[in-house]
Design an enzyme around this catalytic site. Structure first.
Site, PDB file in Angstrom:
ATOM      1  N   PRO A 123      31.156  41.135  32.643  1.00  0.00           N
ATOM      2  CG  PRO A 123      29.305  40.055  33.568  1.00  0.00           C
ATOM      3  CD  PRO A 123      30.732  39.837  33.176  1.00  0.00           C
ATOM      4  CG  LEU A 130      30.786  39.681  38.263  1.00  0.00           C
ATOM      5  CD1 LEU A 130      30.499  38.809  37.051  1.00  0.00           C
ATOM      6  CD2 LEU A 130      30.849  38.810  39.521  1.00  0.00           C
ATOM      7  CB  SER A 178      33.854  44.935  34.768  1.00  0.00           C
ATOM      8  OG  SER A 178      33.936  45.906  33.802  1.00  0.00           O
ATOM      9  CG  ASP A 225      36.519  45.716  43.387  1.00  0.00           C
ATOM     10  OD1 ASP A 225      36.369  45.099  44.460  1.00  0.00           O
ATOM     11  OD2 ASP A 225      35.562  46.204  42.758  1.00  0.00           O
TER      12      ASP A 225
HETATM   13  C1  MEV Z   1      32.968  46.452  45.556  1.00  0.00           C
HETATM   14  O1  MEV Z   1      33.421  45.397  44.738  1.00  0.00           O
HETATM   15  C2  MEV Z   1      33.258  46.150  46.997  1.00  0.00           C
HETATM   16  C3  MEV Z   1      32.771  47.196  47.998  1.00  0.00           C
HETATM   17  O2  MEV Z   1      33.102  46.679  49.296  1.00  0.00           O
HETATM   18  C4  MEV Z   1      33.433  48.543  47.780  1.00  0.00           C
HETATM   19  C5  MEV Z   1      34.917  48.534  48.105  1.00  0.00           C
HETATM   20  O3  MEV Z   1      35.379  47.699  48.871  1.00  0.00           O
HETATM   21  O4  MEV Z   1      35.607  49.432  47.572  1.00  0.00           O
HETATM   22  C6  MEV Z   1      31.269  47.377  47.945  1.00  0.00           C
END
Ligand code: MEV
Length: 305
Positions: free
Chosen positions: A87, A92, A94, A138
């Protein structure tokens, strides 16, 4: 040798501990999950990245692909098909998994193989379009898969995560990662000393998590999750729905719960004993959508097309 068509898939992720503080070069613990995005690409006679008859512009996937093309000197275009069971805009990963799978197909088309370092940089370029100051957690997780300890300056170090499954609660509210990252920066600018103390505590907390992993001390992990949630709430990225989901999880018998990803809505993860997790999931599903998903999934991989 270049290819006329290629497909690749990459996993989504859950940050178990340390989101947001990772932007300030503190460590975070992350795992790839068994929900994936898949990208198929065919050589196209017009330059650029196309989905059907539409040229994709200013999109993480097209930016990632164009980066690979620039670096490999490829001048034609590609037609894409993107599908995903992750989603979107709920924490998560995506968009990172789509960027990584897209860069993976571009690497296959232009070089005939996946060049991981090229994909990592290309996907980060793609992510800059939708994020503000991304730490790279990510994209690294979607690329390498498994579990990892991530810091901005040292990158992704694989670690063993002693959890097979995690319960993910979707609060149903979407939000923009970039806005949440900016919110934390505003907190930092107004509360410099407190923010430094929070960063120091977060770093110690990650050390305690690693010890609890080694000792398989799930009660302690649950307590650390709640403490991490308190720090995230303090910097302004929790929400009413997140707090409600955390309470619901604890009342249903979970060891701990916290938001995952950027917060402000999105998802909450919930740590529970393996034989209780189905029951807890059933209780929570009366109020929120839940996903019970496996951890330490495989990273970017080439797929059949
Ligand atoms: C986003 O999945 C994680 C955050 O720490 C942003 C990032 O690390 O780029 C909020």
């Amino acid at each position: 040798m270049s290819m006329r068509k290629a497909a690749a898939s990459a996993p989504g992720k859950v940050i178990l501990f340390g989101e947001h503080f990772v932007v300030y070069d503190k460590p975070a613990i992350v795992s790839a999950i068994h929900l994936r995005a898949r990208v198929e690409a065919w050589i196209h006679n017009q330059p650029g990245v196309w989905v059907g008859n539409r040229r994709l512009l200013n999109h993480p996937a097209s930016r990632a692909i164009e980066y690979v093309f620039e670096k490999t000197g490829y001048t034609s275009g590609v037609r894409l098909k993107i599908s995903s069971d992750i989603p979107s805009s709920v924490g998560l990963g995506s968009s990172a998994s789509i960027s990584v799978a897209s860069a993976g197909t571009a690497s296959l088309i232009t070089l005939g193989r996946i060049d991981k370092e090229l994909v990592r940089i290309a996907a980060s370029e793609g992510e800059k379009i939708v994020h503000f100051n991304p730490s790279g957690i990510d994209t690294s997780t979607a690329l390498y898969g498994g579990g990892g300890l991530y810091t901005r300056s040292r990158g992704f170090t694989p670690i063993e995560i002693p959890l097979k499954k995690i319960l993910i609660i979707d609060t149903g509210k979407t939000r923009r990662t970039g806005e949440m990252v900016k919110r934390v920066r505003e907190f930092m600018e107004k509360n410099k000393e407190r923010f430094n103390d929070i960063l120091t505590r977060e770093e110690e907390l990650i050390g305690e998590v690693i010890d609890a992993f080694r000792g398989l001390d799930f009660e302690k992990l649950g307590r650390l999750m709640l403490e991490n949630q308190n720090l995230l709430r303090e910097v302004g990225v929790s929400s009413m729905e997140i707090e409600e989901a955390v309470k619901l999880a604890l009342n249903a018998g979970a060891y701990g719960a916290k938001l995952t990803g950027a917060g402000g809505g999105g998802c909450v993860i919930c740590l529970a004993e393996e034989d209780k997790i189905q029951e807890i999931s059933k209780i929570i599903s009366r109020r929120f959508k839940v996903y019970l998903t496996g951890l330490s999934a495989e990273g970017l991989r080439e797929e059949e097309i």
